[in-house]
Write an enzyme that holds these catalytic residues in place. Structure first.
Site, PDB file in Angstrom:
ATOM      1  N   ASP A  46       0.826  -1.153  -0.121  1.00  0.00           N
ATOM      2  CA  ASP A  46       0.122   0.121  -0.089  1.00  0.00           C
ATOM      3  C   ASP A  46       1.042   1.197   0.007  1.00  0.00           C
ATOM      4  OD1 ASP A  46      -2.295   1.376   0.004  1.00  0.00           O
ATOM      5  OD2 ASP A  46      -2.706   1.248   2.070  1.00  0.00           O
ATOM      6  N   ARG A  99      -0.528   9.417  -9.746  1.00  0.00           N
ATOM      7  CA  ARG A  99      -0.681   8.038  -9.138  1.00  0.00           C
ATOM      8  C   ARG A  99       0.133   7.113  -9.654  1.00  0.00           C
ATOM      9  NH1 ARG A  99      -3.946   7.358  -4.994  1.00  0.00           N
ATOM     10  NH2 ARG A  99      -4.087   5.087  -5.763  1.00  0.00           N
ATOM     11  N   HIS A 125       2.548   3.508  -8.919  1.00  0.00           N
ATOM     12  CA  HIS A 125       2.624   2.186  -9.320  1.00  0.00           C
ATOM     13  C   HIS A 125       3.752   1.646  -9.717  1.00  0.00           C
ATOM     14  CE1 HIS A 125      -1.388   2.375  -7.881  1.00  0.00           C
ATOM     15  NE2 HIS A 125      -1.892   2.823  -8.478  1.00  0.00           N
ATOM     16  N   SER A 146      -7.224  -5.864  -6.169  1.00  0.00           N
ATOM     17  CA  SER A 146      -8.428  -6.398  -5.355  1.00  0.00           C
ATOM     18  C   SER A 146      -9.349  -6.449  -6.254  1.00  0.00           C
ATOM     19  CB  SER A 146      -8.485  -5.807  -4.179  1.00  0.00           C
ATOM     20  OG  SER A 146      -9.107  -4.580  -4.423  1.00  0.00           O
ATOM     21  N   LEU A 156      11.726 -20.144  -5.316  1.00  0.00           N
ATOM     22  CA  LEU A 156      10.267 -19.160  -4.681  1.00  0.00           C
ATOM     23  C   LEU A 156       9.085 -19.455  -5.376  1.00  0.00           C
ATOM     24  CD1 LEU A 156       9.703 -16.815  -2.785  1.00  0.00           C
ATOM     25  CD2 LEU A 156      10.173 -15.238  -4.528  1.00  0.00           C
TER      26      LEU A 156
HETATM   27  C1  FPP Z   1      -1.761  -0.005  -3.308  1.00  0.00           C
HETATM   28  O1  FPP Z   1      -1.413   1.595  -3.637  1.00  0.00           O
HETATM   29  C2  FPP Z   1      -1.292  -0.482  -4.440  1.00  0.00           C
HETATM   30  C3  FPP Z   1      -2.109  -1.153  -5.543  1.00  0.00           C
HETATM   31  C4  FPP Z   1      -3.475  -1.096  -5.580  1.00  0.00           C
HETATM   32  C5  FPP Z   1      -1.383  -1.898  -6.449  1.00  0.00           C
HETATM   33  C6  FPP Z   1      -0.144  -2.685  -6.326  1.00  0.00           C
HETATM   34  C7  FPP Z   1       0.678  -2.634  -7.370  1.00  0.00           C
HETATM   35  C8  FPP Z   1       1.789  -2.673  -7.674  1.00  0.00           C
HETATM   36  C9  FPP Z   1       2.848  -2.747  -6.464  1.00  0.00           C
HETATM   37  C10 FPP Z   1       2.265  -2.481  -9.018  1.00  0.00           C
HETATM   38  C11 FPP Z   1       3.387  -3.537  -9.330  1.00  0.00           C
HETATM   39  C12 FPP Z   1       2.935  -4.955  -9.496  1.00  0.00           C
HETATM   40  C13 FPP Z   1       2.403  -5.568 -10.314  1.00  0.00           C
HETATM   41  C14 FPP Z   1       2.373  -7.122 -10.207  1.00  0.00           C
HETATM   42  C15 FPP Z   1       1.753  -4.976 -11.609  1.00  0.00           C
HETATM   43  P1  FPP Z   1      -2.520   2.742  -3.280  1.00  0.00           P
HETATM   44  O2  FPP Z   1      -2.675   3.103  -4.770  1.00  0.00           O
HETATM   45  O3  FPP Z   1      -3.844   2.202  -2.826  1.00  0.00           O
HETATM   46  O4  FPP Z   1      -1.769   3.743  -2.730  1.00  0.00           O
HETATM   47  P2  FPP Z   1      -2.517   4.930  -1.902  1.00  0.00           P
HETATM   48  O5  FPP Z   1      -3.189   4.091  -0.609  1.00  0.00           O
HETATM   49  O6  FPP Z   1      -1.234   5.686  -1.293  1.00  0.00           O
HETATM   50  O7  FPP Z   1      -3.574   5.686  -2.625  1.00  0.00           O
END
Ligand code: FPP
Length: 238
Positions: free
Chosen positions: A10, A23, A27, A55, A121
């Site tokens: 997160d 944003r 990612h 999710s 892994l």
């Molecule tokens: C949460 O941060 C993260 C996600 C919803 C996506 C997780 C994705 C990655 C780490 C990208 C790489 C992985 C792959 C496999 C493509 P958020 O956007 O909710 O952050 P915030 O809470 O600060 O808004």
């Protein structure tokens, strides 16, 4: 040492906002953090890593962000698959990836096929995953077997029920790491984390490094896992 580490990655959005970036750049930086963690897990010989990448609730985000995440996933697999394979990593998907865009599905199938005999892994990517939905699907499977006379109600125990989940081939996580400080589970592995140790850090996911992982593992090692029983100290007094 923990055998299975699960991670709620997160804080990508906040990382980008702090830098006045879109944003999506968060990612992208999150993808680099994920690469670091996969590498370190391999070096530490910890056999199972499960990450929450997307999710069932993430579809509520703006379509540009959803598209970006899907493209990032394809890009990640295109760029990293050979290296993952060379490092003996076995990729596994938890969640309904069949309903993802076709290019993602094909790329994922390629990754699953290519790495299926690897013995290093176990890298599990939770994609289009939601724990309540997973549990409901398992309950429906059990109910259908009972209704058709193939299963008796009394035969439904924890092991059988677990075998109906996406994680049927995995041990339960020992340690759950959540970055960016939030104290919630966000519908992740609700059945499987019954006795998992939880470690939350303020660190935003894109900033998460090897030393954060080591800190989480050190904290885990200091925990007294009782699984509802008594601590070792308690047993001494019993
Ligand atoms: C949460 O941060 C993260 C996600 C919803 C996506 C997780 C994705 C990655 C780490 C990208 C790489 C992985 C792959 C496999 C493509 P958020 O956007 O909710 O952050 P915030 O809470 O600060 O808004």
């Amino acid at each position: 040492m923990p055998r299975h580490i699960a991670v709620i990655m997160d804080g990508n959005g906040r990382w980008a906002q702090k830098r006045l970036m879109p944003r999506t750049m968060g990612h992208r930086a999150g993808m680099s953090a994920l690469k670091r963690v996969v590498k370190t897990m391999g070096e530490l010989n910890i056999p199972y890593l499960t990450v929450f990448a997307f999710s069932t609730e993430n579809w509520r985000r703006p379509s540009e962000e959803v598209d970006y995440l899907m493209n990032l996933l394809v890009e990640y697999l295109l760029k990293e698959l050979q290296e993952l394979h060379d490092n003996n990593v076995k990729v596994n998907i938890l969640g309904d990836y069949y309903s993802l865009p076709q290019r993602c599905r094909l790329q994922l199938q390629d990754a699953l096929r290519k790495t299926r005999h690897n013995s290093g892994l176990n890298f599990n990517i939770a994609l289009n995953y939601g724990a309540r939905n997973e549990i409901l699907t398992a309950a429906r499977k059990a109910a259908a077997l009972v209704a058709s006379g193939q299963l008796s109600v009394d035969a439904i125990d924890e092991d059988l029920f677990s075998s109906f989940l996406f994680t049927s081939q995995l041990p339960d996580p020992d340690l759950l790491i959540r970055t960016a400080g939030e104290m919630r589970l966000s519908n992740f592995l609700l059945w499987q984390i019954a006795y998992t140790e939880i470690w939350v850090t303020e660190r935003l996911w894109p900033d998460f490094t090897e030393s954060d992982l080591m800190e989480a593992i050190a904290a885990y090692k200091g925990r007294d896992r009782r699984f509802g029983g008594l601590s070792r100290q308690g047993e001494d007094h019993a």
